[in-house]
Motif scaffolding. Structure first.
Motif, PDB file in Angstrom:
ATOM      1  N   ASP A 378       0.817  -1.217   0.000  1.00  0.00           N
ATOM      2  CA  ASP A 378       0.000   0.000   0.000  1.00  0.00           C
ATOM      3  C   ASP A 378       0.849   1.265   0.000  1.00  0.00           C
ATOM      4  O   ASP A 378       0.333   2.358  -0.270  1.00  0.00           O
ATOM      5  CB  ASP A 378      -0.967  -0.001   1.179  1.00  0.00           C
ATOM      6  CG  ASP A 378      -0.238  -0.068   2.513  1.00  0.00           C
ATOM      7  OD1 ASP A 378       0.994  -0.247   2.499  1.00  0.00           O
ATOM      8  OD2 ASP A 378      -0.904   0.052   3.554  1.00  0.00           O
ATOM      9  N   HIS A 379       2.156   1.154   0.317  1.00  0.00           N
ATOM     10  CA  HIS A 379       3.031   2.322   0.243  1.00  0.00           C
ATOM     11  C   HIS A 379       3.514   2.565  -1.182  1.00  0.00           C
ATOM     12  O   HIS A 379       4.100   3.597  -1.473  1.00  0.00           O
ATOM     13  CB  HIS A 379       4.244   2.119   1.166  1.00  0.00           C
ATOM     14  CG  HIS A 379       5.015   0.875   0.869  1.00  0.00           C
ATOM     15  ND1 HIS A 379       4.639  -0.354   1.337  1.00  0.00           N
ATOM     16  CD2 HIS A 379       6.140   0.667   0.133  1.00  0.00           C
ATOM     17  CE1 HIS A 379       5.502  -1.278   0.930  1.00  0.00           C
ATOM     18  NE2 HIS A 379       6.418  -0.682   0.181  1.00  0.00           N
ATOM     19  N   GLU A 380       3.266   1.613  -2.085  1.00  0.00           N
ATOM     20  CA  GLU A 380       3.697   1.753  -3.471  1.00  0.00           C
ATOM     21  C   GLU A 380       2.544   2.102  -4.403  1.00  0.00           C
ATOM     22  O   GLU A 380       2.770   2.678  -5.467  1.00  0.00           O
ATOM     23  CB  GLU A 380       4.329   0.436  -3.948  1.00  0.00           C
ATOM     24  CG  GLU A 380       5.553   0.017  -3.133  1.00  0.00           C
ATOM     25  CD  GLU A 380       6.060  -1.349  -3.563  1.00  0.00           C
ATOM     26  OE1 GLU A 380       5.402  -1.962  -4.440  1.00  0.00           O
ATOM     27  OE2 GLU A 380       7.084  -1.803  -3.047  1.00  0.00           O
ATOM     28  N   ILE A 381       1.325   1.731  -4.041  1.00  0.00           N
ATOM     29  CA  ILE A 381       0.159   1.926  -4.903  1.00  0.00           C
ATOM     30  C   ILE A 381      -0.852   2.784  -4.164  1.00  0.00           C
ATOM     31  O   ILE A 381      -1.068   2.606  -2.961  1.00  0.00           O
ATOM     32  CB  ILE A 381      -0.471   0.571  -5.287  1.00  0.00           C
ATOM     33  CG1 ILE A 381       0.566  -0.312  -5.978  1.00  0.00           C
ATOM     34  CG2 ILE A 381      -1.679   0.771  -6.183  1.00  0.00           C
ATOM     35  CD1 ILE A 381       0.071  -1.713  -6.268  1.00  0.00           C
ATOM     36  N   GLU A 382      -1.480   3.695  -4.882  1.00  0.00           N
ATOM     37  CA  GLU A 382      -2.477   4.569  -4.262  1.00  0.00           C
ATOM     38  C   GLU A 382      -3.769   3.800  -4.043  1.00  0.00           C
ATOM     39  O   GLU A 382      -4.246   3.091  -4.923  1.00  0.00           O
ATOM     40  CB  GLU A 382      -2.718   5.785  -5.154  1.00  0.00           C
ATOM     41  CG  GLU A 382      -3.671   6.805  -4.549  1.00  0.00           C
ATOM     42  CD  GLU A 382      -3.843   8.031  -5.425  1.00  0.00           C
ATOM     43  OE1 GLU A 382      -4.657   8.880  -5.075  1.00  0.00           O
ATOM     44  OE2 GLU A 382      -3.153   8.101  -6.451  1.00  0.00           O
ATOM     45  N   GLY A 383      -4.342   3.958  -2.878  1.00  0.00           N
ATOM     46  CA  GLY A 383      -5.596   3.291  -2.557  1.00  0.00           C
ATOM     47  C   GLY A 383      -5.536   2.627  -1.194  1.00  0.00           C
ATOM     48  O   GLY A 383      -4.489   2.598  -0.535  1.00  0.00           O
ATOM     49  N   THR A 384      -6.677   2.079  -0.765  1.00  0.00           N
ATOM     50  CA  THR A 384      -6.745   1.400   0.523  1.00  0.00           C
ATOM     51  C   THR A 384      -6.186  -0.015   0.386  1.00  0.00           C
ATOM     52  O   THR A 384      -6.213  -0.617  -0.700  1.00  0.00           O
ATOM     53  CB  THR A 384      -8.187   1.338   1.021  1.00  0.00           C
ATOM     54  OG1 THR A 384      -8.971   0.593   0.087  1.00  0.00           O
ATOM     55  CG2 THR A 384      -8.764   2.736   1.167  1.00  0.00           C
ATOM     56  N   HIS A 385      -5.714  -0.557   1.504  1.00  0.00           N
ATOM     57  CA  HIS A 385      -5.074  -1.867   1.431  1.00  0.00           C
ATOM     58  C   HIS A 385      -6.062  -2.964   1.052  1.00  0.00           C
ATOM     59  O   HIS A 385      -5.684  -3.966   0.433  1.00  0.00           O
ATOM     60  CB  HIS A 385      -4.378  -2.185   2.767  1.00  0.00           C
ATOM     61  CG  HIS A 385      -5.322  -2.487   3.884  1.00  0.00           C
ATOM     62  ND1 HIS A 385      -5.861  -1.510   4.688  1.00  0.00           N
ATOM     63  CD2 HIS A 385      -5.838  -3.670   4.335  1.00  0.00           C
ATOM     64  CE1 HIS A 385      -6.648  -2.069   5.589  1.00  0.00           C
ATOM     65  NE2 HIS A 385      -6.658  -3.374   5.408  1.00  0.00           N
TER      66      HIS A 385
END
Length: 523
Positions: A378-385
């Motif tokens: 989730d630190h690499e891709i935007e959005g909720t986990h």
């Protein structure tokens, strides 16, 4: 054969016979001229005999023809007689039908007359009813005017008053029934839920240790800081470039801090730094070699941790990329709880709850194991986990039910299977157990304050208090503004807004209190 044909045949036969006779006679005459008069006599005898035979045959033919003609005439007479009888019978049938039709027509005419008479009677009755209805309408209007005069209230005002009273009574009855039904359902649901949860927790009996990933490397002495920095900072720059982290060398005695948003990079950097400090040889070439070796070591450990989690929980057939992300959760914490251990525990809890409820145990276990896999990236891709994790596992052939369990465990999408609710409950149980998680004082104060602000934002609320470390909010309402049914609606609306706007471990109880007090003083 027709009689005329027979007669023509007979005449032709006679003519032929006569012609033959004359022809023979002429022949005989010619012959007799040469043979003598004796032959003439013989010829005449023969011709007479032939004539007699011909006449006899002609008579027979005529008799046969007459017999045949007579039989044909008899047959024709019989046919004519039979047809005449059939016609007479048909005429009699038609006559009977005509008589029946005449009778029916007479019946119809009589019925029509009776219907006309009844219609006339009904018209008379309808006229009488209309007159009575008009009289009743006049009397009703007079009574309404008299009632309005006595009550000093119009009909609309009276109707509104009655409806308001009925609505109030209905709302009170509705609130009472709703409270009773909800209390019974809540009591039974809580009893059953307590039994299942207590049984599952007792069966699991796992240890909980609050872990905080602090990337701090201890040094034997403060002189090591200078060697880590190197001449003109070349060592620390090489280290940061090779590992992709920030190294903070401050006044903390005998320690350096490693900072990075990527937990795997932070772990690689921490292990590399520990090896450099132990080895004592710190220079750019040595740093690059140790970083490469440590990355291989950490990647192997990540794979082993992912395979171990899948083996322990009994979830098989996962793609290697999913196994890799599952292992990376070893370096991820949430409120101090290690996410790798949390995923394993959630899988066990979900599997046992599913077994008790008769749901799909395999889907529940897989959903519990993978529900937080999005936190690894989730630190690499935007959005909720939850959304990130569900999209990731969908690409690698995971079933739709498991994908829904991952995507719906924070209500970001609607659950489509009962296993999704089970995974959500197992996640809450794992995170809400004593000692499982902890949060900072600042976050705690912020959550408590936000709870009270949400409650105070609704109309009719007099006061609100956050209790039990923010796990319950107690709301006092004004009884003259909110009735019993409104109190139920307020509790549901506050709970809904808390779910939509806040993030919190476990669950929060919304307690609405409506109290009417009558106060008087004795003097």
């Amino acid at each position: 054969m027709e009689p005329i044909t027979i007669i023509v045949g007979l005449i032709a036969l006679v003519v032929g016979a006569v012609g033959g006779v004359f022809y023979g006679r002429n022949q005989l005459l010619n012959k007799q001229r040469t043979t003598g008069q004796s032959l003439i006599t013989e010829a005449e005898a023969k011709s007479k005999e032939v004539l007699e035979q011909a006449g006899h045959q002609a008579n027979q033919v005529v008799d046969d023809a007459n017999q045949r003609a007579q039989s044909k005439l008899d047959e024709a007479d019989n046919n004519i007689s039979r047809r005449r009888r059939e016609l007479e019978q048909e005429e009699e049938a038609v006559q009977r039908r005509r008589i029946q039709l005449d009778k029916r027509m007479d019946d119809i005419e009589r019925r029509s007359e009776r219907m006309e008479q009844r219609e006339q009677q009904l018209n008379k009755r309808q006229s009488a009813l209309d007159r009575k209805a008009n009289d009743l309408k006049v009397q009703e209007d007079e009574q309404i005017e008299e009632l309005q005069r006595i009550a000093q209230m119009t009909l609309e005002e009276a109707r509104t008053s009655v409806l308001e009273a009925a609505e109030k009574d209905a709302r009170n009855d509705m609130a009472r029934i709703i409270r009773q039904v909800e209390a019974e359902a809540r009591e039974e649901a809580e009893r059953r839920a307590r039994e299942i949860i207590s049984m599952v927790v007792q069966r699991l009996a796992s240890e909980h240790v609050s872990e905080i990933s602090v990337s701090v490397v201890s040094l034997p002495n403060d002189e090591m800081k200078g060697r880590i920095i190197g001449r003109n900072g070349r060592n620390i720059r090489s280290f940061e470039i090779a590992t992709g982290v920030d190294v903070v060398v401050d006044d903390t005695p005998e320690a350096v801090t490693i900072s990075s948003f990527d937990p795997v990079r932070r772990e690689v950097a921490k292990r590399t730094m520990e090896k450099l400090v132990t080895d004592g040889r710190i220079h750019p070439a040595r740093i690059e070699k140790l970083v490469t070796d440590t990355q291989v070591e950490v990647n192997e450990m990540i794979r082993e941790e992912g395979e171990s989690a899948a083996y322990v929980t009994g979830v098989h057939g996962l793609h290697p990329e999913i196994i890799k992300l599952l292992g990376q959760l070893k370096f991820r914490t949430s409120y101090g709880q290690n996410q790798h251990a949390h995923a394993i525990e959630t899988a066990h809890l979900a599997g046992m709850i599913a077994a008790e409820l008769g749901a799909n145990v395999e889907v529940a276990k897989a959903g519990g194991l993978l529900h937080d896999i999005g936190k690894a990236i989730d630190h690499e891709i935007e959005g909720t986990h939850a959304i990130i994790g569900s999209d990731f596992i969908r690409r690698y052939g995971v079933s739709d039910d498991v994908v829904n369990c991952v995507a719906a465990h924070h209500h970001e999408v609607e659950p489509t299977c009962v296993e999704a609710y089970i995974v959500e409950a197992a996640d809450a149980i794992s995170g809400a157990r004593p000692g499982a998680r902890r949060e900072s004082l600042e976050n705690y104060v912020k959550r408590v304050k936000m709870l009270e602000e949400i409650a105070n934002g609704f109309e009719g609320v007099e006061q609100s208090y956050a209790l039990q470390a923010g796990r319950e909010v107690r709301i006092l309402v004004r009884p003259d503004e909110i009735d019993d049914l409104g109190a139920l609606e307020l509790a549901k609306n506050v709970a809904k807004q808390i779910e939509d706007t806040m993030q919190y471990p476990g669950q929060i109880k919304v307690h609405v209190i409506r109290e009417t007090r009558a106060i008087d003083y004795a003097k």
